[in-house]
Write a protein that holds these residues in place. Structure first.
Motif, mmCIF file in Angstrom:
data_model
loop_
_atom_site.group_PDB
_atom_site.id
_atom_site.type_symbol
_atom_site.label_atom_id
_atom_site.label_comp_id
_atom_site.label_asym_id
_atom_site.label_seq_id
_atom_site.Cartn_x
_atom_site.Cartn_y
_atom_site.Cartn_z
ATOM 1 N N SER A 1 -13.586 7.720 -8.978
ATOM 2 C CA SER A 1 -12.854 6.496 -8.798
ATOM 3 C C SER A 1 -12.441 6.054 -10.334
ATOM 4 C CB SER A 1 -13.581 5.492 -8.357
ATOM 5 O OG SER A 1 -14.140 5.857 -6.988
ATOM 6 N N THR B 1 -3.051 6.366 -6.559
ATOM 7 C CA THR B 1 -3.763 5.517 -5.331
ATOM 8 C C THR B 1 -3.074 5.932 -4.109
ATOM 9 O OG1 THR B 1 -3.889 3.719 -7.135
ATOM 10 C CG2 THR B 1 -3.783 3.174 -4.736
ATOM 11 N N GLY B 2 -3.997 5.832 -3.018
ATOM 12 C CA GLY B 2 -3.546 6.028 -1.879
ATOM 13 C C GLY B 2 -4.590 6.049 -0.766
ATOM 14 N N VAL B 3 -4.512 6.296 0.382
ATOM 15 C CA VAL B 3 -5.402 6.490 1.564
ATOM 16 C C VAL B 3 -5.980 7.738 1.545
ATOM 17 C CG1 VAL B 3 -5.832 5.684 3.932
ATOM 18 C CG2 VAL B 3 -4.131 4.421 2.827
ATOM 19 N N GLU C 1 -4.433 3.877 -11.969
ATOM 20 C CA GLU C 1 -4.114 5.072 -11.731
ATOM 21 C C GLU C 1 -4.243 5.881 -13.038
ATOM 22 O OE1 GLU C 1 -0.037 4.966 -10.019
ATOM 23 O OE2 GLU C 1 -0.887 4.129 -8.311
ATOM 24 N N GLN D 1 -9.915 2.031 3.027
ATOM 25 C CA GLN D 1 -9.360 1.242 1.971
ATOM 26 C C GLN D 1 -8.595 2.333 1.254
ATOM 27 O OE1 GLN D 1 -11.767 -1.345 0.003
ATOM 28 N NE2 GLN D 1 -13.445 0.317 -0.286
ATOM 29 N N ASP D 2 -7.622 1.722 0.213
ATOM 30 C CA ASP D 2 -7.046 2.561 -0.769
ATOM 31 C C ASP D 2 -8.058 2.982 -1.805
ATOM 32 O OD1 ASP D 2 -4.644 2.117 0.281
ATOM 33 O OD2 ASP D 2 -3.865 0.763 -1.598
ATOM 34 N N MET E 1 0.766 -1.132 0.045
ATOM 35 C CA MET E 1 0.112 -0.073 0.063
ATOM 36 C C MET E 1 0.834 1.082 0.190
ATOM 37 S SD MET E 1 -2.814 1.235 2.723
ATOM 38 C CE MET E 1 -1.781 1.286 4.143
ATOM 39 N N ARG E 2 0.715 1.943 -0.878
ATOM 40 C CA ARG E 2 1.199 3.340 -0.955
ATOM 41 C C ARG E 2 0.674 4.330 0.069
ATOM 42 N NH1 ARG E 2 1.500 5.947 -6.450
ATOM 43 N NH2 ARG E 2 1.785 3.635 -6.952
ATOM 44 N N VAL E 3 1.407 5.276 0.619
ATOM 45 C CA VAL E 3 0.859 6.166 1.613
ATOM 46 C C VAL E 3 1.252 7.531 0.883
ATOM 47 C CG1 VAL E 3 1.037 7.348 3.756
ATOM 48 C CG2 VAL E 3 1.212 4.962 3.618
ATOM 49 N N THR F 1 -8.099 4.741 -5.527
ATOM 50 C CA THR F 1 -7.674 5.011 -6.965
ATOM 51 C C THR F 1 -8.545 5.886 -7.683
ATOM 52 O OG1 THR F 1 -6.429 2.813 -6.981
ATOM 53 C CG2 THR F 1 -6.623 4.061 -8.968
#
Length: 170
Positions: free
Chosen positions: A87, A138-140, A91, A146-147, A1-3, A149
């Protein structure tokens, strides 16, 4: 997961905290009518409905579908901002973002920034007194577990927001 970086999270949080409705706004006066003095005045600021229409057209040009515009609880600023999220399955492609930027340019928006860093895209535009930011990737998001995108959209009429803030100050 990317922050997401703190600056991006802050911009997305601001987009979610500012309200985004109130399509009822005064129609700007038409330039070029009346006396010479009125013809020489700059065009009136665009309304919130016009800003929203420009955003929809830009998203359509980039083939971003299903924008969800937000109505926030902070009613004082409801005439000053437009927020939305879109959404996407993957990406956002920078070429789609470029097509979106081109459409907005055709509508009088000036691109002030476009950058990509670690899969996060930031596109900023201005059409005085409005500023418009698209953040994609994509991130939180702060309000989601949840993520996410897609794109976060935040447009603010800075003059309006400053007037409201001043009226709320003691």
């Amino acid at each position: 997961m990317r922050v997401l970086p703190k600056g991006v999270v802050a911009a997305m949080a601001a987009a979610m905290l500012l309200p985004g409705c109130a399509d009822e706004a005064a129609v700007p006066e038409s330039p070029g009518t009346g006396t010479k003095a009125s013809r020489d005045e700059p065009r009136a600021a665009i309304s919130i409905a016009e800003a929203r229409a420009d955003i929809r057209a830009g998203l359509a040009a980039g083939e971003f579908e299903g924008a969800r515009f937000s109505e926030m609880d902070n009613r004082e600023f409801s005439a000053c901002a437009v927020t939305a999220v879109v959404s996407t399955a993957a990406e956002p492609d920078p070429r789609d973002t470029e097509r979106m930027a081109d459409e907005l340019k055709q509508r009088g928006w000036l691109r002030t920034k476009f950058s990509t860093n670690n899969g996060i895209q930031v596109l900023s535009l201005r059409k005085a007194p409005w500023t418009l930011d698209f953040i994609g990737g994509t991130g939180v998001l702060p309000e989601q577990a949840q993520d996410f995108t897609g794109l976060s959209v935040n447009a603010v009429d800075r003059d309006c927001a400053n007037r409201v803030a001043a009226s709320l100050s003691p």
